[in-house]
Design a protein around this motif. Structure first.
Motif, PDB file in Angstrom:
ATOM      1  N   LEU B 476      33.110  44.494  39.626  1.00 31.96           N
ATOM      2  CA  LEU B 476      34.312  44.722  40.431  1.00 31.96           C
ATOM      3  C   LEU B 476      34.560  43.533  41.364  1.00 31.96           C
ATOM      4  N   GLY B 477      35.749  42.938  41.301  1.00 35.49           N
ATOM      5  CA  GLY B 477      36.183  41.884  42.224  1.00 35.49           C
ATOM      6  C   GLY B 477      35.133  40.809  42.463  1.00 35.49           C
ATOM      7  N   PRO B 478      34.539  40.777  43.655  1.00 34.58           N
ATOM      8  CA  PRO B 478      33.601  39.689  43.981  1.00 34.58           C
ATOM      9  C   PRO B 478      32.359  39.671  43.103  1.00 34.58           C
ATOM     10  N   MET B 479      32.022  40.801  42.478  1.00 40.11           N
ATOM     11  CA  MET B 479      30.823  40.813  41.621  1.00 40.11           C
ATOM     12  C   MET B 479      30.977  39.888  40.411  1.00 40.11           C
ATOM     13  N   ASN B 480      32.220  39.475  40.121  1.00 44.31           N
ATOM     14  CA  ASN B 480      32.419  38.519  39.031  1.00 44.31           C
ATOM     15  C   ASN B 480      31.717  37.198  39.312  1.00 44.31           C
ATOM     16  N   TYR B 481      31.476  36.932  40.588  1.00 44.87           N
ATOM     17  CA  TYR B 481      30.754  35.702  40.924  1.00 44.87           C
ATOM     18  C   TYR B 481      29.259  35.828  40.623  1.00 44.87           C
ATOM     19  N   ILE B 482      28.784  37.047  40.398  1.00 40.95           N
ATOM     20  CA  ILE B 482      27.395  37.225  39.949  1.00 40.95           C
ATOM     21  C   ILE B 482      27.325  37.019  38.436  1.00 40.95           C
ATOM     22  N   SER B 483      28.232  37.660  37.730  1.00 41.23           N
ATOM     23  CA  SER B 483      28.152  37.627  36.262  1.00 41.23           C
ATOM     24  C   SER B 483      28.740  36.338  35.673  1.00 41.23           C
ATOM     25  N   GLY B 484      29.773  35.803  36.308  1.00 41.62           N
ATOM     26  CA  GLY B 484      30.495  34.667  35.741  1.00 41.62           C
ATOM     27  C   GLY B 484      29.615  33.467  35.369  1.00 41.62           C
ATOM     28  N   PRO B 485      28.783  32.979  36.301  1.00 37.22           N
ATOM     29  CA  PRO B 485      28.018  31.769  35.980  1.00 37.22           C
ATOM     30  C   PRO B 485      27.090  31.930  34.784  1.00 37.22           C
ATOM     31  N   THR B 486      26.643  33.154  34.518  1.00 38.65           N
ATOM     32  CA  THR B 486      25.776  33.357  33.355  1.00 38.65           C
ATOM     33  C   THR B 486      26.594  33.597  32.092  1.00 38.65           C
ATOM     34  N   MET B 487      27.860  33.904  32.267  1.00 40.28           N
ATOM     35  CA  MET B 487      28.678  34.275  31.105  1.00 40.28           C
ATOM     36  C   MET B 487      29.802  33.261  30.908  1.00 40.28           C
ATOM     37  N   CYS B 488      29.398  32.048  30.572  1.00 35.86           N
ATOM     38  CA  CYS B 488      30.331  30.981  30.198  1.00 35.86           C
ATOM     39  C   CYS B 488      31.357  30.685  31.303  1.00 35.86           C
ATOM     40  N   ASN B 489      31.016  31.029  32.546  1.00 38.47           N
ATOM     41  CA  ASN B 489      31.935  30.771  33.675  1.00 38.47           C
ATOM     42  C   ASN B 489      33.323  31.352  33.440  1.00 38.47           C
ATOM     43  N   ASP B 502      50.404  33.798  39.086  1.00 36.30           N
ATOM     44  CA  ASP B 502      50.624  34.349  40.428  1.00 36.30           C
ATOM     45  C   ASP B 502      50.360  33.241  41.453  1.00 36.30           C
ATOM     46  N   PRO B 503      51.215  32.206  41.441  1.00 34.68           N
ATOM     47  CA  PRO B 503      50.900  31.015  42.247  1.00 34.68           C
ATOM     48  C   PRO B 503      50.785  31.307  43.741  1.00 34.68           C
ATOM     49  N   ARG B 504      51.481  32.339  44.221  1.00 38.15           N
ATOM     50  CA  ARG B 504      51.389  32.652  45.653  1.00 38.15           C
ATOM     51  C   ARG B 504      50.328  33.706  45.941  1.00 38.15           C
ATOM     52  N   LEU B 505      49.657  34.124  44.893  1.00 36.01           N
ATOM     53  CA  LEU B 505      48.571  35.102  45.014  1.00 36.01           C
ATOM     54  C   LEU B 505      49.012  36.323  45.832  1.00 36.01           C
ATOM     55  N   THR B 506      50.108  36.914  45.411  1.00 38.43           N
ATOM     56  CA  THR B 506      50.629  38.072  46.138  1.00 38.43           C
ATOM     57  C   THR B 506      50.221  39.397  45.487  1.00 38.43           C
ATOM     58  N   SER B 507      49.811  39.357  44.214  1.00 37.93           N
ATOM     59  CA  SER B 507      49.526  40.591  43.491  1.00 37.93           C
ATOM     60  C   SER B 507      48.061  40.965  43.709  1.00 37.93           C
ATOM     61  N   ASN B 508      47.818  41.942  44.556  1.00 37.51           N
ATOM     62  CA  ASN B 508      46.461  42.370  44.935  1.00 37.51           C
ATOM     63  C   ASN B 508      45.497  41.176  44.890  1.00 37.51           C
ATOM     64  N   PRO B 509      45.583  40.293  45.874  1.00 33.49           N
ATOM     65  CA  PRO B 509      45.051  38.928  45.760  1.00 33.49           C
ATOM     66  C   PRO B 509      43.580  38.826  45.361  1.00 33.49           C
ATOM     67  N   ASP B 510      42.774  39.779  45.695  1.00 27.09           N
ATOM     68  CA  ASP B 510      41.342  39.644  45.404  1.00 27.09           C
ATOM     69  C   ASP B 510      40.963  40.124  44.007  1.00 27.09           C
ATOM     70  N   TYR B 511      41.950  40.461  43.204  1.00 25.25           N
ATOM     71  CA  TYR B 511      41.668  40.949  41.854  1.00 25.25           C
ATOM     72  C   TYR B 511      42.478  40.172  40.847  1.00 25.25           C
ATOM     73  N   PRO B 512      41.966  40.003  39.646  1.00 28.56           N
ATOM     74  CA  PRO B 512      40.669  40.461  39.170  1.00 28.56           C
ATOM     75  C   PRO B 512      39.484  39.699  39.768  1.00 28.56           C
ATOM     76  N   VAL B 513      39.708  38.464  40.248  1.00 27.55           N
ATOM     77  CA  VAL B 513      38.613  37.679  40.830  1.00 27.55           C
ATOM     78  C   VAL B 513      39.118  37.078  42.139  1.00 27.55           C
ATOM     79  N   PRO B 514      38.395  37.256  43.240  1.00 24.27           N
ATOM     80  CA  PRO B 514      38.839  36.634  44.484  1.00 24.27           C
ATOM     81  C   PRO B 514      38.763  35.116  44.388  1.00 24.27           C
ATOM     82  N   GLN B 515      39.551  34.464  45.235  1.00 29.77           N
ATOM     83  CA  GLN B 515      39.587  32.992  45.177  1.00 29.77           C
ATOM     84  C   GLN B 515      38.257  32.359  45.520  1.00 29.77           C
ATOM     85  N   GLU B 516      37.545  32.977  46.427  1.00 32.62           N
ATOM     86  CA  GLU B 516      36.282  32.410  46.892  1.00 32.62           C
ATOM     87  C   GLU B 516      35.156  33.397  46.614  1.00 32.62           C
TER      88      GLU B 516
END
Lengths: 513, 520
Positions: B476-489, B502-516
């Protein structure tokens, strides 16, 4: 006033500020330097610039314009393929991946220059997993090769209708060629795949993303994700988003015995209504409808004599239906399905038979060939005139009669005999949709016939599109037609392409991009 | 900080003043969630700046374009079940589709329905059954939105036969920039809704993955979904009255089997055999706590029965046979199932026994989920330690045993989770056993400590999975930063595409992956 007026443009001057002979020399130098680099990267024996081989790849069996690759590259392994793609990024060398020997729809033509990457030699079946009903194949694996291996494990490959001998299993699945079995649970057979992305990085889909196969502790049958549904995004992408190096696909239980039925009718609509009812009951395995022309092309022992005789005798349309028995109580499985199938037929006023009286070969032919490639010299669709121009799309079965009528009208307009037109209706997902295919035979060495067929292909495709045909496999001119129908879809697709292929090197000019 | 100046008025002008509201009495209702830790840590922290009620696709496009112009965020919701639908920052509006509640069309011949986002499974199934059709219903319950659930997962009780993540056909998708993208056959104006994959590049691949984007990629305003054959009565056959009701399907077409196996490995073998034999419509390992909570008319009843029931109800496989074609199908499939059970040393729970009486609700739950709300009564909160990750049946079993149950046992030792020593999950077969998913259920009190124990254990399942290179829980959301690096980024590619659409990041900004990545 000056005595002379200088021309604004000196048309004799080469674009580069150097003599034209130097331009030619530079190009030759560039080509030889590029070749040297590629040879260094892949090994000289894996870089082919033989003019005959390049010419052979410059055309295919479609009506698309020719396009000649600068070279044919055959990387030996994944590491070299990745290095090649990275080199292509550095030098803006366009790449077009190929997986089989016969190219039919223009998607393997190198339309905007660059190299062809021939992976037909990657013929390894990496793994067969009986327990999880999967097979992992490289791009060069053919249906014959795969089925031979699967049969030893009591499994079957999911076959399209009589594929060519050199048809790549991987490409067939990547292009979502329809399969003979409309069982819902077989209908999206791709589990996972490995992709060399346009940047040269390796990406794997689904649970395969967890690591290279030798390290991955999943069974690599989870198809979705990670992050997006990459399998869907890459399906039918025609190599524009990367190069698939292996694919893990479904392999289903091999029936221990099977029983075939042939149901004839002079009306396509009657068989469509019957097929809807049979499929709603979730009965049987293989199920499809052919018209007499398509059937005669398959069954004729000689051309054109036997073909013409058959065509006169055969009913207009035939539904071919197969029931299979599995490991436990196979006869009883066949028996209950047969009883329900025949009961449904009776309700529809139809009488399925174990064969076709007008074509005694039919029963044995299909008994042997539902799990085989076409083994004749000339492909069955090409037998009448040497080539076939195909128009196919996805629709619903209740619309098929309307499409057939419209196609006949288009053929008549250009004096193409409608009774030489093959028709194939393949129900999909228990009949909730279907693949409809028209096969239009023509003589590939007769320029008039080629021209006439090219025109018919274009006009009929546009007519079908107007009637709601969905050209999911958007080859050649179909891609332009589809792209022009939806600006937002085109823009979004281009945006995705720009993100994934920032140097724009993968199979340029395809998908309307 | 609320909405930028002028934004509220722009929305009111576009939708009508009666279809937008910033009254705290209304917006507070959108700031709380039923689910666990976030209920305390995050819920209520931010009320949405406003709630808007569009009536049409055009309204949704207008809202999203206004959001882009004025630079505020929006979260599209369905029936509002999951944590990502509560705001995590103040300048956020909720797009609530309450007024978009029509079943637009049911095509009985080609087996699909077109629905708006506020149509529930119960509504749609009731209409579909009148035509001899049904749909696989989310285990979250028949009260959830068909569109939202299909955007998120599309799992369900009859997934063994009807599949998972396979239900979505043509869609109208308002992208985060306000453009309307037609998915599948909607791309050809004359082609209707019947097909989900796009002609040309298949942009349906961006609609979701194994799980959805939680409103981070715009909003689907109409969706065609697959329907499936249903040989039962036109009205869902229920007897009795809440809390004591049961289903009554015709016995010649519907047959529930509850089968006990000597151990869990044998149960797993049976699931494989059922899949290879291509029989059955629903196949689940059923944990004691779930079965009993569904059958309990009261909390007291549950706690009275549970200690003894947990000892008796172990390694039980529920197999529902449906005769889609005829009673002959049921007879054949039962014969095959009998053989499999015999080969593996299982035993059928007798109809008429007390265990059967408690477990018989299974068949109704698989066809129309109606008892999931009862899971919350046991302790106040309920969820799963892992789940929503799909691979083989073996993989589900291994995930469960290798790290999910050890994490549950840690929570139990701390006194945070309800005792359960069965090691039985709600482990499911999908598409004739081609895929599987497992959910080890936990129950815990509605307090911060137990909630923290849950969310940390849940996140730990992602850590443990990638460490072992096994199938991950839904990150869920930030947890992608746990799985991503092991799964081909993959998370980097997802973020790049999110930023592109979504260049202005207006659509539920932290999903599917937060910016940071999350700090710490």
């Amino acid at each position: 006033m000056a005595d002379t007026v200088l021309a604004k443009v000196d048309y004799l001057k080469p674009l580069e500020d150097k003599p034209y002979s130097q331009v030619v020399t530079d190009r030759q130098n560039f080509s030889s330097q590029q070749k040297a680099c590629l040879e260094k990267l892949l090994g000289a024996e894996h870089v082919c610039t033989d003019p005959a081989a390049l010419d052979a790849l410059s055309r295919d069996k479609s009506h698309e314009e020719a396009g000649r690759p600068c070279c044919i590259l055959k990387p030996e392994n994944l590491e070299k393929l990745c290095a090649l793609v990275k080199y292509a990024n550095e030098t803006s060398l366009p790449l077009t991946p190929l997986s089989s020997g016969t190219h039919t729809y223009g998607n393997a033509l190198v339309r905007m220059g660059g190299a062809a990457i021939d992976l037909s030699g990657w013929k390894h079946i990496e793994n067969i997993d009986h327990r999880n009903r999967s097979a992992r194949v490289q791009p060069g694996v053919t249906y014959g090769q795969l089925q031979e291996a699967l049969a030893k494990e009591q499994l079957r490959a999911l076959f399209p209708l009589l594929p060519r001998r050199d048809q790549s299993v991987l490409t067939s699945n990547l292009e979502a060629q329809p399969k003979l079995i409309p069982e819902f649970n077989y209908s999206e057979p791709v589990y996972t795949m490995e992709i060399v992305m346009p940047t040269g990085d390796i990406f794997r889909t689904g649970t395969a993303a967890l690591g290279p196969p030798e390290l991955n502790k999943s069974d690599m049958v989870g198809p979705w994700g990670p992050g997006f549904d990459w399998n869907r995004l890459y399906t039918r992408s025609q190599g524009t988003l990367g190069i698939v190096t292996w694919m893990n696909i479904m392999a289903e239980p091999l029936p221990s015995r099977q029983k075939l039925f042939f149901t004839a009718s002079e009306s396509l609509q009657v068989l469509v209504d019957f097929t809807y009812r049979v499929q709603r009951k979730w009965l049987g395995y293989d199920c499809f409808i052919l018209n007499r022309t398509a059937l005669a092309l398959m069954l004729a022992q000689s051309m054109p004599g036997d073909y013409e005789r058959l065509k006169k005798r055969l009913p207009a349309y035939i539904q071919i239906f197969c029931i299979g028995g599995l490991r436990r109580f196979p006869d009883e499985r066949i028996a209950w399905q047969e009883a329900d199938f025949l009961e449904t037929a009776r309700e529809c006023g139809l009488a399925p038979q174990p064969g076709i009286s007008q074509a005694p070969r039919a029963a044995a032919f299909f008994e042997q060939n539902l799990l085989r490639c076409w083994d004749g010299e000339l492909y069955w669709k090409d037998r009448l005139k040497g080539a076939s121009s195909d128009i196919f799309f996805v629709t619903t079965m209740n619309r098929t009669s309307r499409f057939v009528e419209a196609m006949h009208q288009e053929a008549i307009k250009v004096s193409v005999p409608t009774d030489d037109m093959g028709i194939y209706v393949q129900p999909i997902e228990n009949g909730r949709a279907c693949h409809l295919e028209f096969m239009l035979p023509y003589d590939p060495v007769d320029r008039y016939d080629c021209s006439r067929m090219r025109n018919l292909h274009g006009s009929a495709s546009r007519r079908m599109y107007g009637l709601g045909a969905l050209f999911t496999r958007a080859y050649g001119a179909w891609a332009e037609m589809v792209a022009s129908g939806s600006a937002v879809q085109f823009q979004t697709a281009k945006m995705v392409k720009d993100v994934l292929d920032p140097k724009n090197i993968m199979n340029l000019g395809k998908l309307g991009l | 900080m609320g909405l930028p100046e002028g934004a509220y008025q722009a929305l009111a002008n576009a939708l009508g003043a009666e279809n937008i509201c910033d009254d705290p009495a209304v917006t507070s209702g959108y700031s709380y969630m039923w689910l666990i830790y976030s209920t305390h840590a995050q819920s209520g922290r931010y009320r949405p700046a406003a709630v808007v009620l569009p009536r049409s696709t055009q309204d949704v496009q207008t809202i999203i374009k206004i959001a882009n112009r004025y630079k505020f965020n929006y979260i599209p919701v369905g029936t509002n079940l999951l944590p990502p639908t509560i705001p995590a920052r103040a300048d956020t509006i909720i797009i609530d589709p309450k007024r978009m509640d029509s079943i637009v069309e049911i095509d009985t011949q080609n087996m699909f329905a077109v629905v708006e986002p506020y149509v529930t499974y119960a509504q749609l199934q009731a209409e579909a059954m009148k035509h001899g059709l049904t749909i696989t219903i989310a285990e979250a319950g028949a009260q959830v939105s068909v569109v939202a659930n299909n955007m998120f997962q599309g799992m369900g009780g009859t997934g063994h036969k009807f599949g998972y993540n396979r239900g979505v056909l043509g869609c109208d998708w308002v992208l985060p920039n306000g453009d309307l993208l037609h998915i599948g056959s909607r791309g050809n104006t004359n082609a209707d809704w019947f097909w989900g994959d796009c002609a040309g590049m298949n942009l349906k691949g961006l609609l979701r993955a194994d799980s959805g984007h939680c409103g981070g990629m715009g909003m689907v305003t109409r969706m065609a979904v697959k329907l499936f054959p249903y040989p039962g009565p036109q009205t869902f056959p229920v007897k009795g009255a809440n809390p004591n009701f049961e289903v009554d399907f015709p016995k010649d077409r519907f047959k529930l089997n509850l089968i006990k196996f000597p151990d869990r490995k044998k149960l797993i073998e049976a699931m494989y055999e059922v899949g290879h034999a291509e029989i059955a419509a629903a196949v689940h390992e059923e944990p004691a706590s779930m079965v009993l909570s569904g059958a309990s008319p009261s909390v007291e009843y549950f706690w009275q029965k549970y200690p003894d029931f947990m000892k008796q109800w172990r390694n039980v496989l529920s197999v529902t046979l449906i005769g889609f074609s005829s009673a002959r199908q049921i007879a054949y499939e039962q014969k095959v199932l009998d053989a499999i059970v015999k080969e593996l040393g299982g035993s059928f729970i007798d109809e008429g026994s007390e265990l059967w009486a408690i477990g018989q609700d299974n068949i109704g739950e698989q066809i129309r989920t109606g008892l999931s709300n009862r899971l919350f009564r046991i302790a106040g909160d309920f969820f799963v330690i892992g789940g929503f990750g799909f691979d083989s049946i073996d993989q589900s079993y291994k995930m469960s045993e290798d790290y999910m149950w050890p994490l549950i046992e840690q929570g139990q030792k701390k006194g945070h989770f309800v005792p359960d020593d069965t090691h039985n999950d709600w482990l499911n077969s999908y598409q004739l056993g081609h895929y599987s998913e497992t959910e080890p259920l936990i129950y815990f009190e509605h307090d911060l400590d137990a909630g923290a124990s849950f969310i940390n254990s849940y996140a730990q399942t992602v850590v443990e999975a990638v460490k072992r290179r096994m199938c991950t829980t839904w990150p869920l959301g930030p947890m992608n930063y746990i799985s991503g690096p092991t799964m081909c980024n993959y998370h980097e590619l997802v973020l790049k595409i999110k930023k592109a659409v979504d260049p202005r990041l207006t659509s539920n900004p932290d999903y599917p992956v937060p910016q940071e990545p999350p700090k710490g």
